[in-house]
Design a protein around this motif. Structure first.
Motif, PDB file in Angstrom:
ATOM      1  N   GLU A  71       0.840  -1.210   0.000  1.00  0.00           N
ATOM      2  CA  GLU A  71       0.000   0.000   0.000  1.00  0.00           C
ATOM      3  C   GLU A  71       0.870   1.252   0.000  1.00  0.00           C
ATOM      4  N   TRP A  72       1.900   1.255   0.851  1.00  0.00           N
ATOM      5  CA  TRP A  72       2.804   2.403   0.931  1.00  0.00           C
ATOM      6  C   TRP A  72       3.489   2.618  -0.413  1.00  0.00           C
ATOM      7  N   LEU A  73       3.961   1.504  -1.018  1.00  0.00           N
ATOM      8  CA  LEU A  73       4.654   1.600  -2.300  1.00  0.00           C
ATOM      9  C   LEU A  73       3.718   2.136  -3.374  1.00  0.00           C
ATOM     10  N   LYS A  74       2.480   1.641  -3.380  1.00  0.00           N
ATOM     11  CA  LYS A  74       1.485   2.103  -4.345  1.00  0.00           C
ATOM     12  C   LYS A  74       1.227   3.594  -4.168  1.00  0.00           C
ATOM     13  N   LYS A  75       1.064   4.018  -2.896  1.00  0.00           N
ATOM     14  CA  LYS A  75       0.827   5.426  -2.586  1.00  0.00           C
ATOM     15  C   LYS A  75       2.014   6.278  -3.033  1.00  0.00           C
ATOM     16  N   LYS A  76       3.225   5.786  -2.735  1.00  0.00           N
ATOM     17  CA  LYS A  76       4.441   6.516  -3.090  1.00  0.00           C
ATOM     18  C   LYS A  76       4.539   6.672  -4.605  1.00  0.00           C
ATOM     19  N   ARG A  77       4.262   5.602  -5.337  1.00  0.00           N
ATOM     20  CA  ARG A  77       4.319   5.666  -6.806  1.00  0.00           C
ATOM     21  C   ARG A  77       3.279   6.631  -7.349  1.00  0.00           C
ATOM     22  N   ALA A  78       2.086   6.617  -6.734  1.00  0.00           N
ATOM     23  CA  ALA A  78       1.028   7.544  -7.155  1.00  0.00           C
ATOM     24  C   ALA A  78       1.471   8.986  -6.911  1.00  0.00           C
ATOM     25  N   GLU A  79       2.098   9.223  -5.742  1.00  0.00           N
ATOM     26  CA  GLU A  79       2.600  10.569  -5.430  1.00  0.00           C
ATOM     27  C   GLU A  79       3.662  10.992  -6.433  1.00  0.00           C
ATOM     28  N   GLU A  80       4.574  10.058  -6.762  1.00  0.00           N
ATOM     29  CA  GLU A  80       5.626  10.383  -7.732  1.00  0.00           C
ATOM     30  C   GLU A  80       5.027  10.684  -9.097  1.00  0.00           C
ATOM     31  N   ALA A  81       4.024   9.882  -9.495  1.00  0.00           N
ATOM     32  CA  ALA A  81       3.369  10.120 -10.785  1.00  0.00           C
ATOM     33  C   ALA A  81       2.688  11.489 -10.782  1.00  0.00           C
TER      34      ALA A  81
END
Length: 146
Positions: A71-81
């Motif tokens: 979940e954290w990784l998904k959130k982080k990737r979404a933030e980066e995108a």
């Protein structure tokens, strides 16, 4: 003979009691060993159950941690995108502003160029006189007597 018979009976009775005592002792020892074996098995099964429970808890905790990490990784990737998207938008904005500025300055330059062609040109070799005639400027060399 009576005494002998009596001694023999006592001896037999003693042996019988001895056998009974030995049998009881053997039964007691066997029972004790059986109880100890059952106790060991119970302790072992209890330890195995506790170990299985700990392993299960550990696995559940690890799965939870893995889910949280995903979940954290998904959130982080979404933030980066999102960040990259914003940067792209800012870059496009800057590019548009630059383009607009360039177009505006080009337009102003063209207006200036057009106006510069239509402006009257100063007379060459006027030596500081507007349109080559001394007007309002009195200098001892240029004073004309009429």
């Amino acid at each position: 003979m009576n005494i002998q018979l009596e001694k023999m009976k006592q001896k037999q009775e003693c042996e019988r009691r001895k056998r009974i005592a030995e049998e009881k002792h053997k039964e007691w020892v066997q029972k004790k060993r059986e109880e100890e074996r059952k106790e060991r098995e119970r302790k072992l099964s209890k330890e195995m159950a506790e170990k299985a429970t700990r392993e299960l808890e550990k696995m559940l905790l690890q799965e939870k941690a893995e889910v949280k990490y995903k979940e954290w990784l998904k959130k982080k990737r979404a933030e980066e995108a999102e960040k990259k998207k914003k940067e792209k938008e800012k870059e496009k904005e800057r590019e548009a502003e630059l383009q607009e500025k360039k177009a505006k300055s080009e337009k102003i330059f063209q207006e200036w160029l057009h106006n510069a062609r239509n402006k009257p040109r100063p007379v060459l070799n006027g030596y500081g006189f507007p349109r080559g005639k001394p007007t309002g400027l009195y200098f001892y060399c240029t004073y004309v007597v009429t």
